[in-house]
Design a protein around this motif. Structure first.
Motif, short mmCIF file in Angstrom:
data_model
loop_
_atom_site.label_atom_id
_atom_site.label_comp_id
_atom_site.label_asym_id
_atom_site.label_seq_id
_atom_site.Cartn_x
_atom_site.Cartn_y
_atom_site.Cartn_z
N ASN A 51 0.78 -1.25 0.05
CA ASN A 51 -0.10 -0.02 -0.04
C ASN A 51 0.91 1.23 0.25
O ASN A 51 0.50 2.36 -0.69
CB ASN A 51 -0.79 -0.19 1.36
CG ASN A 51 -2.25 -0.92 1.06
OD1 ASN A 51 -2.21 -1.59 0.03
ND2 ASN A 51 -2.59 -1.47 2.16
N ALA A 52 2.13 1.43 0.75
CA ALA A 52 2.98 2.43 0.83
C ALA A 52 3.32 2.72 -0.66
O ALA A 52 3.54 3.80 -1.05
CB ALA A 52 3.82 2.30 1.70
N SER A 53 3.88 1.52 -1.26
CA SER A 53 4.43 1.64 -2.60
C SER A 53 3.41 2.23 -3.63
O SER A 53 3.75 3.22 -4.72
CB SER A 53 4.94 0.23 -3.07
OG SER A 53 5.24 0.25 -4.41
N THR A 54 2.16 1.92 -3.50
CA THR A 54 1.14 2.48 -4.38
C THR A 54 0.99 3.71 -4.26
O THR A 54 0.73 4.52 -5.16
CB THR A 54 -0.06 1.43 -4.23
OG1 THR A 54 0.22 0.20 -4.32
CG2 THR A 54 -1.34 1.80 -5.19
N ALA A 55 0.88 4.08 -3.09
CA ALA A 55 0.57 5.45 -2.46
C ALA A 55 1.70 6.63 -2.98
O ALA A 55 1.46 7.68 -3.39
CB ALA A 55 0.32 5.51 -1.04
N LEU A 56 2.99 6.21 -2.79
CA LEU A 56 4.14 6.95 -3.29
C LEU A 56 4.01 7.04 -4.99
O LEU A 56 4.30 8.04 -5.35
CB LEU A 56 5.39 5.98 -2.93
CG LEU A 56 5.68 6.44 -1.58
CD1 LEU A 56 7.35 5.42 -1.20
CD2 LEU A 56 6.05 7.96 -1.60
N LYS A 57 3.54 6.00 -5.52
CA LYS A 57 3.39 5.91 -7.03
C LYS A 57 2.07 6.88 -7.47
O LYS A 57 2.53 7.88 -8.29
CB LYS A 57 3.32 4.63 -7.59
CG LYS A 57 4.25 3.70 -7.81
CD LYS A 57 3.85 2.52 -8.36
CE LYS A 57 5.07 1.32 -8.10
NZ LYS A 57 4.71 0.05 -8.71
N VAL A 58 1.09 6.80 -6.71
CA VAL A 58 0.13 7.91 -7.10
C VAL A 58 0.64 9.35 -6.71
O VAL A 58 0.15 9.95 -7.54
CB VAL A 58 -1.24 7.38 -6.22
CG1 VAL A 58 -2.25 8.51 -6.16
CG2 VAL A 58 -1.80 6.05 -6.67
N ALA A 59 1.20 9.55 -5.52
CA ALA A 59 1.57 10.75 -5.36
C ALA A 59 2.54 11.16 -6.14
O ALA A 59 2.59 12.40 -6.75
CB ALA A 59 2.25 10.80 -3.77
N ALA A 60 3.66 10.53 -6.84
CA ALA A 60 4.45 10.88 -7.77
C ALA A 60 3.68 11.29 -9.02
O ALA A 60 4.10 12.23 -9.64
CB ALA A 60 5.56 9.86 -7.94
N GLY A 61 2.85 10.43 -9.37
CA GLY A 61 1.92 10.72 -10.58
C GLY A 61 1.11 12.03 -10.53
O GLY A 61 0.99 12.85 -11.51
N ILE A 62 0.74 12.47 -9.37
CA ILE A 62 0.01 13.59 -9.19
C ILE A 62 0.86 14.52 -9.40
O ILE A 62 0.52 15.79 -9.76
CB ILE A 62 -0.91 13.64 -7.80
CG1 ILE A 62 -2.12 12.65 -7.80
CG2 ILE A 62 -1.45 14.96 -7.54
CD1 ILE A 62 -2.78 12.33 -6.80
#
Length: 161
Positions: free
Chosen positions: A3-14
């Motif tokens: 979940n932390a990895s996915t959250a970092l990817k979403v934050a980087a995308g945003i």
């Protein structure tokens, strides 16, 4: 951890999306400024070209044949007048429109007063007092209104003393 990895990817995308949008907006604003500058320059060039055809008449000495050509060329132009003072007609005659050419400091100087009824044919009729001798010498003057728009031409024949 997943979940932390996915959250970092979403934050980087945003973050990348916001950065890309910011760059596009900045480029768009600078392109607008460049477009405005180009339009202003184009407008200046267009004005210069429109008035370039009258620079040949700006306080110069020209022949009678050039006067006749100017009458033929500009007589039907709207809101434009040509006045010719000949040796026989010192007061002159208007072709096209009549203009206010009294006091140059007056705000209405160069404005159109009315339409002239004078036929351009009298300028080459040798029996007319408005005959323009093709070999005669004339002093040309450009008439501009208060907006600096060319409204007419005045030709005065140089007479020998």
């Amino acid at each position: 951890m997943n979940n932390a990895s996915t959250a970092l990817k979403v934050a980087a995308g945003i973050f990348l999306t916001i950065a890309l949008i910011t760059i596009v907006v900045i480029l768009f604003i600078s392109a607008q400024e460049a477009t405005k500058t180009a339009q202003n320059n184009f407008s200046d060039i267009q004005t210069e070209l429109a008035q370039a055809s009258f620079t040949v008449y700006d306080d110069t000495s020209i022949s009678g044949s050039q006067v006749v050509n100017a009458i033929r060329k500009f007589k039907d132009k709207g809101q434009f007048g040509i006045k010719v003072h000949t040796g026989k007609n010192k007061s002159g005659v208007w072709y096209g429109s009549s203009l206010n050419v009294g006091d140059a400091s007056d705000g209405s100087y160069g404005s159109v007063i009315g339409k002239s009824d004078t036929d351009a044919g009298v300028s080459w009729d040798e029996t007319s007092p408005n005959y323009v001798n093709p070999s005669g010498k004339f002093r040309a003057q450009v008439v501009k209104d208060s907006s600096n728009v060319v409204r007419g031409l005045i030709f005065t024949q140089n007479t020998a003393k």
